[in-house]
Design a protein around this motif. Structure first.
Motif, mmCIF file in Angstrom:
data_model
loop_
_atom_site.group_PDB
_atom_site.id
_atom_site.type_symbol
_atom_site.label_atom_id
_atom_site.label_comp_id
_atom_site.label_asym_id
_atom_site.label_seq_id
_atom_site.Cartn_x
_atom_site.Cartn_y
_atom_site.Cartn_z
ATOM 1 N N ILE A 151 1.966 17.610 10.130
ATOM 2 C CA ILE A 151 3.407 17.803 9.961
ATOM 3 C C ILE A 151 3.886 18.932 9.043
ATOM 4 N N PRO A 152 4.656 19.654 9.481
ATOM 5 C CA PRO A 152 5.024 20.855 8.850
ATOM 6 C C PRO A 152 5.441 20.333 7.223
ATOM 7 N N ASP A 153 5.159 21.385 6.180
ATOM 8 C CA ASP A 153 5.459 20.894 4.924
ATOM 9 C C ASP A 153 6.711 21.378 4.783
ATOM 10 N N ARG A 154 7.491 20.738 3.795
ATOM 11 C CA ARG A 154 8.765 20.995 3.464
ATOM 12 C C ARG A 154 9.127 20.894 1.974
ATOM 13 N N GLY A 183 18.228 28.001 -2.348
ATOM 14 C CA GLY A 183 17.607 28.795 -1.090
ATOM 15 C C GLY A 183 16.535 27.871 -0.328
ATOM 16 N N THR A 184 16.611 26.778 -0.446
ATOM 17 C CA THR A 184 15.599 26.029 0.493
ATOM 18 C C THR A 184 15.939 25.918 1.806
ATOM 19 N N HIS A 185 17.186 25.285 1.977
ATOM 20 C CA HIS A 185 17.545 24.867 3.282
ATOM 21 C C HIS A 185 18.985 25.667 3.489
ATOM 22 N N ASN A 186 19.517 25.877 2.564
ATOM 23 C CA ASN A 186 21.178 26.853 2.383
ATOM 24 C C ASN A 186 22.162 25.668 2.915
ATOM 25 N N GLY A 187 21.727 24.616 3.148
ATOM 26 C CA GLY A 187 22.690 23.673 3.880
ATOM 27 C C GLY A 187 23.443 22.767 3.031
ATOM 28 N N TYR A 188 24.203 21.728 3.329
ATOM 29 C CA TYR A 188 25.117 20.780 2.523
ATOM 30 C C TYR A 188 24.928 19.436 3.176
ATOM 31 N N ASP A 189 25.435 18.445 2.445
ATOM 32 C CA ASP A 189 25.477 17.143 2.983
ATOM 33 C C ASP A 189 26.779 16.432 1.858
ATOM 34 N N VAL A 190 27.402 15.456 2.848
ATOM 35 C CA VAL A 190 28.689 14.852 2.178
ATOM 36 C C VAL A 190 28.241 13.389 2.375
ATOM 37 N N GLU A 191 28.460 12.704 1.235
ATOM 38 C CA GLU A 191 28.019 11.213 1.119
ATOM 39 C C GLU A 191 29.198 10.448 1.011
ATOM 40 N N PHE A 192 29.108 9.219 1.136
ATOM 41 C CA PHE A 192 30.152 8.194 1.180
ATOM 42 C C PHE A 192 29.379 6.987 0.954
ATOM 43 N N ASP A 193 29.647 6.145 -0.217
ATOM 44 C CA ASP A 193 29.044 4.860 -0.472
ATOM 45 C C ASP A 193 30.113 3.926 -0.846
ATOM 46 N N LEU A 218 20.769 21.910 6.866
ATOM 47 C CA LEU A 218 19.814 21.041 5.997
ATOM 48 C C LEU A 218 19.063 20.136 7.062
ATOM 49 N N ASN A 219 19.524 19.572 7.922
ATOM 50 C CA ASN A 219 19.100 18.786 9.041
ATOM 51 C C ASN A 219 17.826 19.515 9.641
ATOM 52 N N ASN A 220 17.928 20.566 10.286
ATOM 53 C CA ASN A 220 17.055 21.491 10.851
ATOM 54 C C ASN A 220 15.898 21.925 9.922
ATOM 55 N N TYR A 221 16.186 22.254 8.862
ATOM 56 C CA TYR A 221 15.147 22.523 7.715
ATOM 57 C C TYR A 221 14.294 21.289 7.590
ATOM 58 N N TYR A 222 14.601 20.259 7.469
ATOM 59 C CA TYR A 222 13.563 19.037 7.156
ATOM 60 C C TYR A 222 13.233 18.491 8.513
ATOM 61 N N TRP A 223 13.883 18.498 9.438
ATOM 62 C CA TRP A 223 13.606 17.870 10.765
ATOM 63 C C TRP A 223 13.206 18.478 12.144
ATOM 64 N N GLY A 224 13.531 19.926 11.817
ATOM 65 C CA GLY A 224 13.335 20.925 12.897
ATOM 66 C C GLY A 224 11.815 21.141 12.937
ATOM 67 N N VAL A 225 11.484 21.789 14.216
ATOM 68 C CA VAL A 225 10.025 22.506 13.876
ATOM 69 C C VAL A 225 10.112 23.883 14.376
ATOM 70 N N ASP A 226 9.902 24.936 13.528
ATOM 71 C CA ASP A 226 9.842 26.170 13.907
ATOM 72 C C ASP A 226 8.800 26.592 14.682
ATOM 73 N N ALA A 227 9.222 27.817 15.159
ATOM 74 C CA ALA A 227 8.077 28.520 16.451
ATOM 75 C C ALA A 227 6.990 28.618 15.707
ATOM 76 N N ASP A 228 6.819 28.910 14.435
ATOM 77 C CA ASP A 228 5.590 29.507 13.962
ATOM 78 C C ASP A 228 4.754 27.994 13.457
ATOM 79 N N GLU A 229 5.457 26.786 13.625
ATOM 80 C CA GLU A 229 4.794 25.626 13.454
ATOM 81 C C GLU A 229 4.106 25.040 14.642
ATOM 82 N N THR A 230 4.640 25.267 15.804
ATOM 83 C CA THR A 230 4.305 24.667 16.772
ATOM 84 C C THR A 230 2.820 24.889 17.417
#
Lengths: 297, 129
Positions: A151-154, A183-193, A218-230
């Motif tokens: 499993i690719p490391d994150r 600079g890890t995933h350069n994404g964001y999330d919004v949460e409601f609780d 964010l989603n692609n960084y953690y759950w995507g699979v890059d070309a060099d990881e395939t």
């Protein structure tokens, strides 16, 4: 450019927070309201005002028990939970809450708003993965030869964002938005609780639920699979944005002033974009913990 | 074994002067309040027992007069309906009404806070404290 804007915002908020009237006045009003509403049969009652002023800035506790959080990743182990340690400190403006750092700049009878720095929690699943040699791919199709599948490391991501808290007789609400500043995933999330608690003396029950929007980065960084990881067993995958949903039920019984027993169960449903990843096996993440807690008072 | 430990934790604060001449027990000894329930409206059961028969009175922090006195008795009980929002004590005294023979403190524990940040949620299943 973006980091300059973040820096300016942070400095502005720190200046605002350092002004004593920002949070201090609101706190006083809130306490005065409660004192006027308090009544008791008996002699002189100190009321909540004294109770509030005697509240320690530190919040320390430890719980021992057993629990588990399932791991949605393929070739992974569930996460056992044996100990829960609570270390928090709440100043007039600054606070530390179990790894989160905050700067409160609005605190009135309606809301409390803070700037919060935290570590993203999605990384936790990637610390308990295994490497396997497989002769079928992750979809179950036979391969021409045996391949090593890891499993690719994150990485952990440092995030900065805003958090709004509100509560009342109607329950507790938390809204937050965080952006990666490491600079890890350069994404964001919004949460409601949202949560609502019922207490009957020593018994306490609190159901809560929430939604968490995760943008594409964010989603692609953690759950995507890059070309060099395939490889032949692990195809490339790109995840778009999505919304996770979760529900939680907590039950606790106060044994004494310091000791309590608690049980909590939780389910989180990963968004479809994450669940469609070849490295994800389960869309639902289940968790539970039961144990005895000791709070220093 | 765990049940025994829990039982001891519950009972120990409720037994006062267990080795002395006067034993005083109060149930419950813990009242829990929060924002929605700022007072405890409870019926406190007070039990006392002495090795010697005599004149004894039960007091609490809410008044100077005794709640009740017993003449030529060595045990007694009283149910005391009360609404409270702060810690208070029950105690037994004899003829002299000076020194308590036994005392029990009823604790009031406020479970929430005026500081909303203490109710922040971290979405971790182990966050139970």
């Amino acid at each position: 450019m973006r980091s300059q804007i973040v820096r300016i915002v942070v400095v502005s908020l720190m200046l605002l927070a350092s002004h004593p009237s920002a949070a201090g006045e609101a706190q006083t009003n809130s306490l005065a309201d409660e004192t006027s509403g308090a009544s008791a049969q008996g002699a002189s009652t100190p009321g909540p005002q004294q109770a509030a002023s005697s509240e320690s800035r530190w919040q320390l506790g430890i719980a021992l028990g057993y629990g588990l959080r399932t791991n949605p990743l393929v070739q992974s182990d569930d996460i056992p939970i044996i100990v829960d340690i609570d270390i928090s400190w709440f100043g007039d403006h600054l606070f530390f809450d179990n790894g989160d750092l905050g700067l409160t700049f609005v605190d009135n009878e309606y809301v409390t708003t803070s700037l919060v720095g935290r570590i993203n929690s999605d990384r936790v699943f990637f610390g308990r993965t295994n490497t396997k040699f497989v002769s079928v791919d992750l979809a179950g199709q036979p391969l021409s030869s045996t391949f090593e599948v890891s499993i690719p490391d994150r990485d952990y991501a440092g995030e900065l964002g805003f958090e709004l808290l509100a509560d009342g007789r109607w329950g507790q609400l938390q809204l937050s938005a965080h952006h990666d500043v490491s600079g890890t995933h350069n994404g964001y999330d919004v949460e409601f609780d949202y949560g609502y608690g019922w207490r009957n003396q020593r018994f306490y029950v609190e159901p809560s639920f929430g939604l968490s929007f995760k943008n594409e980065d964010l989603n692609n960084y953690y759950w995507g699979v890059d070309a060099d990881e395939t490889n032949a067993a692990l195809p490339e995958y790109t995840a778009g944005s999505g919304v996770n949903a979760f529900a939680r039920l907590q039950f606790s019984y106060q044994i004494s002033r310091n000791w309590s027993f608690s049980f909590v169960g939780e389910v989180e449903r990963l968004n479809d974009e994450a669940a469609g990843s070849p490295i994800v096996e389960e869309q639902n993440i289940f968790g539970y913990f039961a144990g005895f807690g000791y709070r220093f008072r | 074994m765990r049940r025994l430990v829990i039982l001891l934790l519950i009972l120990l604060p409720a037994i006062s002067n267990a080795d002395g001449e006067m034993q005083l027990k109060v149930r419950p000894v813990l009242c829990i309040i929060d924002q929605r329930t700022p007072h405890c409206q409870m019926s406190f059961l007070v039990l006392w027992q002495s090795v010697e028969t005599g004149y004894y009175c039960l007091y609490n922090d809410f008044g100077q007069a005794p709640l009740r006195c017993w003449t030529e008795q060595r045990s007694g009980k009283l149910s005391d309906e009360r609404t409270v929002n702060r810690e208070f004590s029950y105690w037994m005294a004899g003829d002299d009404n000076q020194s308590p023979l036994a005392m029990v403190v009823v604790e009031v524990l406020r479970m929430d806070s005026n500081d909303r940040r203490r109710k922040r949620r971290s979405r971790h299943v182990w966050d139970i404290l």
